[in-house]
Every structure is written in C-alpha cells, then in structure tokens.
Scaffold this active site. Structure first.
Site, PDB file in Angstrom:
ATOM      1  N   LYS A   1       1.265  22.168  26.804  1.00 55.38           N
ATOM      2  CA  LYS A   1      -0.156  22.029  27.151  1.00 55.38           C
ATOM      3  C   LYS A   1      -0.398  22.430  28.608  1.00 55.38           C
ATOM      4  O   LYS A   1      -1.377  23.088  28.930  1.00 55.38           O
ATOM      5  CB  LYS A   1      -0.610  20.576  26.933  1.00 55.38           C
ATOM      6  CG  LYS A   1      -0.805  20.244  25.471  1.00 55.38           C
ATOM      7  CD  LYS A   1      -1.109  18.774  25.253  1.00 55.38           C
ATOM      8  CE  LYS A   1       0.095  17.924  25.454  1.00 55.38           C
ATOM      9  NZ  LYS A   1       0.090  16.605  24.877  1.00 55.38           N
TER      10      LYS A   1
ATOM     11  N   ASP B   1       1.397  21.467  19.165  1.00 58.07           N
ATOM     12  CA  ASP B   1       1.591  20.112  19.718  1.00 58.07           C
ATOM     13  C   ASP B   1       0.698  19.100  19.017  1.00 58.07           C
ATOM     14  O   ASP B   1       1.126  17.984  18.734  1.00 58.07           O
ATOM     15  CB  ASP B   1       1.318  20.101  21.222  1.00 58.07           C
ATOM     16  CG  ASP B   1       1.398  18.678  21.766  1.00 58.07           C
ATOM     17  OD1 ASP B   1       2.475  18.078  21.657  1.00 58.07           O
ATOM     18  OD2 ASP B   1       0.367  18.160  22.229  1.00 58.07           O
TER      19      ASP B   1
ATOM     20  N   SER C   1       6.037  18.866  24.333  1.00 56.50           N
ATOM     21  CA  SER C   1       4.651  18.460  24.131  1.00 56.50           C
ATOM     22  C   SER C   1       3.859  18.572  25.435  1.00 56.50           C
ATOM     23  O   SER C   1       2.789  19.186  25.482  1.00 56.50           O
ATOM     24  CB  SER C   1       4.656  17.015  23.603  1.00 56.50           C
ATOM     25  OG  SER C   1       3.385  16.468  23.636  1.00 56.50           O
TER      26      SER C   1
ATOM     27  N   HIS D   1       0.516  15.893  36.294  1.00 56.30           N
ATOM     28  CA  HIS D   1       0.622  15.203  35.006  1.00 56.30           C
ATOM     29  C   HIS D   1       1.331  13.870  35.194  1.00 56.30           C
ATOM     30  O   HIS D   1       2.380  13.796  35.823  1.00 56.30           O
ATOM     31  CB  HIS D   1       1.408  16.044  33.997  1.00 56.30           C
ATOM     32  CG  HIS D   1       1.514  15.354  32.672  1.00 56.30           C
ATOM     33  ND1 HIS D   1       0.484  15.373  31.759  1.00 56.30           N
ATOM     34  CD2 HIS D   1       2.473  14.571  32.142  1.00 56.30           C
ATOM     35  CE1 HIS D   1       0.821  14.645  30.707  1.00 56.30           C
ATOM     36  NE2 HIS D   1       2.027  14.148  30.919  1.00 56.30           N
TER      37      HIS D   1
ATOM     38  N   ARG E   1       4.922  12.917  14.953  1.00 50.52           N
ATOM     39  CA  ARG E   1       5.860  12.076  15.726  1.00 50.52           C
ATOM     40  C   ARG E   1       5.357  10.640  15.804  1.00 50.52           C
ATOM     41  O   ARG E   1       6.138   9.694  15.728  1.00 50.52           O
ATOM     42  CB  ARG E   1       6.026  12.635  17.146  1.00 50.52           C
ATOM     43  CG  ARG E   1       6.882  13.890  17.199  1.00 50.52           C
ATOM     44  CD  ARG E   1       6.769  14.548  18.556  1.00 50.52           C
ATOM     45  NE  ARG E   1       7.184  13.689  19.642  1.00 50.52           N
ATOM     46  CZ  ARG E   1       6.683  13.754  20.873  1.00 50.52           C
ATOM     47  NH1 ARG E   1       5.748  14.626  21.186  1.00 50.52           N
ATOM     48  NH2 ARG E   1       7.127  12.942  21.808  1.00 50.52           N
TER      49      ARG E   1
END
Ligand code: URA
Length: 434
Positions: free
Chosen positions: A187, A161, A183, A82, A168
């Site tokens: 995921k 999320d 968040s 990520h 947000r």
C-alpha cells in the site's frame, strides 16, 4: 504451475521463486485460486516464514495487483509515515501539517481501526464533512495545492491486499512478519512516495508485544523498502500506555488541536516531533535527524502547523468551524469518571483493555458493519510513573450508551495498577533503525 505443489513446497520449508509467488497472488486476486487453498498457503507462511527475497517478491506481486501512482508531476520530495497501530496514536494528524509546512510533500493512505487499535480514517471522519474517499485525481490535486493529503485505500490501490487481509483476519494469519510486510509495503509503495518513516509499536497495546518481534518487523519493513529504492528510517516505540491522554475519534482530533494550537506537551507531542523530524530529514529539508526535529519544533511553535491543519481539513471538505472552535462539538449523553481508591504511583496500564473499553463506549467496531460514535471515548489523565493521590480522577468516560459506560468502567478499573513503590518511567523510543 500447480497451486497444490506450491503449498507443499512452502509447507516443506523450501523457498518459492518470484514467478511462483506472482502466480499465487495473481490467481488469488483473479478469483482463480479458492479461499481454502489460499488459506492453506497463508498458514504455511505463518508457520515457516519467508526469506528476504520472497518477502520482496510478495510485496511486488501485491503492489502491481493495482495501480502504482506516479507523483512526478508534483514538485517536491514525497515522504509518508506508517505506524503499526496502537491506542491513542494520533501522530498522523499532527505530523502531516508540520511536515508539509516545511515544503516536504506528505501523501498518506491510512487505515481504519483494527481490533483494539484506532485508525486515522475514523479519526478524520469525526470532523463533520471530512472526505477520506477522494478519487485518485482529487488526491493528487490536494497534494499539489496543500502539500498533504490523507485518504483511505481505494479499490485501485493494492487490491490483492484488500482480499488477502480479509482472509487473514478470519484464518488467524494476521501476526506474520512477511504477511504484514507485504500488506503494509504494497500500500505504501503504491502511494508514489520517495521515502517512508516507520513507527513500529511494541508493548501491551501493540500487535507486536515483545520488543524483539517489533525489531524483526521493523527490519523486514526496512529491507523491503530498500529493495524498492525508498529512503527509510524505522523507530520501535513504546505502546505500554496510550499515546497522549485522549482515546476515541473526536477526542483524538481535539488532542491534536491542543498540540498544534495550544502547545500541549506530552509523549504524543514528543513522538510526533521526532517522527516529523525524520520525515523532514528524509525530505532533505534538514541535514540531520536532530536538525529535522529542531525544524519540526520551530514550525509547531510558529503556528504554521495549525494553519496547515485547517487548510488540509478545508481542502478535504471538513467543517473548519469545529477545528477553530472545538468546544462547539456535540457532547455525549453520558459521562462517568473513575477515581483512584488508593495513593501511590501509576505502575501499570493494560493498554489493550483501554482500547477495548473505548470500543465498548462506541469509539470502534465490534462487527464489520458497526457505526462508530465519533464523540465516544476516554480521557486517561496519568502516565506510568506519575504520583497518584487517593480520590483523583484517573479517567473520564464518554458515551451515548449507558451499558457501554458500565462495561468500559469495569474494564478500565481492572486495567490500572497503583503501587506503593515508584516504577521506572517508560522509555518512549526503544530503538532507531536505518
Ligand atoms: N496493517 C496492515 O496494513 N496490514 C497488516 O497486515 C497489519 C497491519
């Protein structure tokens, strides 16, 4: 439990229990807490932060708001990567084929462009026909057959999320380490992975501009991954200039082809090999990170990674003809160049502005419903520290919109500094945390 009391508790800097956090997340997801109360809660977290335990409870509540995939029926260790986002960051397109060619399984659930930063899904969708909206059973089938799969967040994955992120975005509560951690990790953990490599960006094109903030975010992400028994390595990497030279969706696919097929070497190649090496190591196909990187280099040189890329595109319905013959891709109506008006060294790039210029050209969205032009973007030819002669082409701009080109040209011209003295080259890897 009473929502007002929980907001007051967090406002007064007290820690919330696991049950209290679960109450807030579950009830907001079920539409039983209104946006105005949840916005107030988000703002208390923004200002007062969360402990390590609270962050893990937040992640868990968000994770179990939806399905958690079980990939046990698919043999092999499953590792994802990520990145927190930046400009020109197309490493997923290079890493997924390299790593899956070694036998490590790569299930990737990726995002779209956010603000000035690009998103893997938009890049993949620049390949005609490429489906990022596979069902969860198609996702599993492609992973099993090909060894890698790249899709977007489905409605079953971490629905909390999706709702909280949208809130947000419009309540100025995006830049909060516990909220970002919940968040991202909700995921990633839902994907059914065994381990995760994190690339936390820092610099003038990153969400975390200061290195100490990026390190704090990397620490939070790592602690949370460990709380869920996942193997993890984190890198804090530079985003003070675009990664590679190409910015824009098809242009980034094209640069990935140049790396995978043609052996192009630049900072993009270097970072992709390091991150791929870390995934190979976590996937137990090497004994150390260094050996993992050597394996990644070997796979890239052998041509197996390019073949795997073609296989992934085919499995997800993309037209491989454009991957094998990228010169056939349609061209933008307008092309402009920016030439250097002085000689010296490239000393500074405002990477955020370059990302925004790509959006002006049509490569990103200004509003939620904007359609992306996959051909649009910028080729930025130099790196900080490079020698610049007067009159050389610093950047090439592509767009179907003349006004887009005019705006982007001004932005880019104002975001480049050429100096007489030689600046230091930027360090790509700031730190490694595991
Ligand atoms: N990416 C995410 O998925 N969530 C955040 O909060 C920030 C970046």
């Amino acid at each position: 439990m009473n929502t007002v009391e929980l907001i007051r508790k967090k406002r007064n800097k007290e820690n919330l229990s696991k049950e209290e956090i679960l109450f807030l997340i579950n009830n907001y997801t079920k539409n039983k807490i209104p946006d105005y109360q949840f916005s107030a809660f988000l703002m208390t977290v923004y200002f007062n932060g969360m402990s390590k335990e609270e962050t893990a409870s937040l992640t868990e509540a968000m994770l179990y708001s939806g399905k958690v995939l079980n990939l046990n029926s698919i043999p092999g260790i499953k590792i994802d990567k990520h990145s927190t986002g930046g400009v020109g960051d197309k490493t997923s397109l290079i890493i997924a084929p390299i790593v899956s060619a070694t036998g490590v399984k790569v299930p990737m659930i990726s995002g779209r462009g956010l603000g000035h930063s690009g998103g893997t899904l938009d890049k993949l969708e620049a390949i005609p026909g490429f489906r990022t909206n596979l069902t969860l059973s198609e996702y599993k089938n492609v992973l099993k057959k090909v060894g890698a799969v790249l899709i977007g967040q489905t409605k079953e994955i971490a629905p909390a999320d999706k709702l909280i992120y949208a809130l947000r975005d419009v309540t100025a509560t995006v830049e909060s380490i516990p909220l970002i951690t919940g968040s991202i990790m909700s995921k990633k953990l839902a994907e059914g992975i065994d381990g995760l490599v994190l690339d936390v960006k820092t610099g003038n094109g990153a969400f975390m501009q200061k290195t100490e903030d990026a390190i704090a975010l990397a620490d939070s992400l790592i602690q949370t991954a460990k709380a869920f028994d996942k193997k993890v390595i984190g890198f804090v990497t530079d985003m003070n200039q675009p990664l590679g030279n190409y910015i824009g969706n098809w242009l980034e696919v094209y640069e990935s082809i140049q790396v995978l097929r043609d052996g192009k070497k630049n900072d993009l190649t270097e970072l992709s090999l390091i991150l791929a090496g870390a995934m190979i190591y976590l996937g137990k196909k090497s004994k150390s990170l260094d050996e993992g990187i050597e394996e990644a280099i070997r796979i890239l040189k052998s041509g197996k990674a390019f073949d795997k890329f073609v296989e992934i595109v085919k499995a997800q319905n993309g037209k491989t003809d454009f991957i094998l013959h990228p010169e056939k891709y349609p061209k933008s109506k307008f092309k402009e160049v920016i030439k250097s008006t002085s000689a010296g060294y490239l000393s500074e790039v405002n990477t955020y502005e370059l990302g925004m210029a790509a959006i002006d050209l049509g490569a990103g969205r200004k509003t939620k419903d904007d359609k992306i032009d996959p051909k649009a973007g910028v080729i930025f030819n130099y790196k900080v520290g490079d020698t610049i002669s007067k009159g050389v082409v610093l950047a090439e701009l592509f767009s179907d919109s003349k006004s887009g080109i005019d705006n982007a040209k001004k932005r880019i011209a104002n975001s480049i500094k050429i100096s007489r003295s030689k600046p230091q080259k930027l360090k790509l890897i700031k730190t490694i945390i595991n």
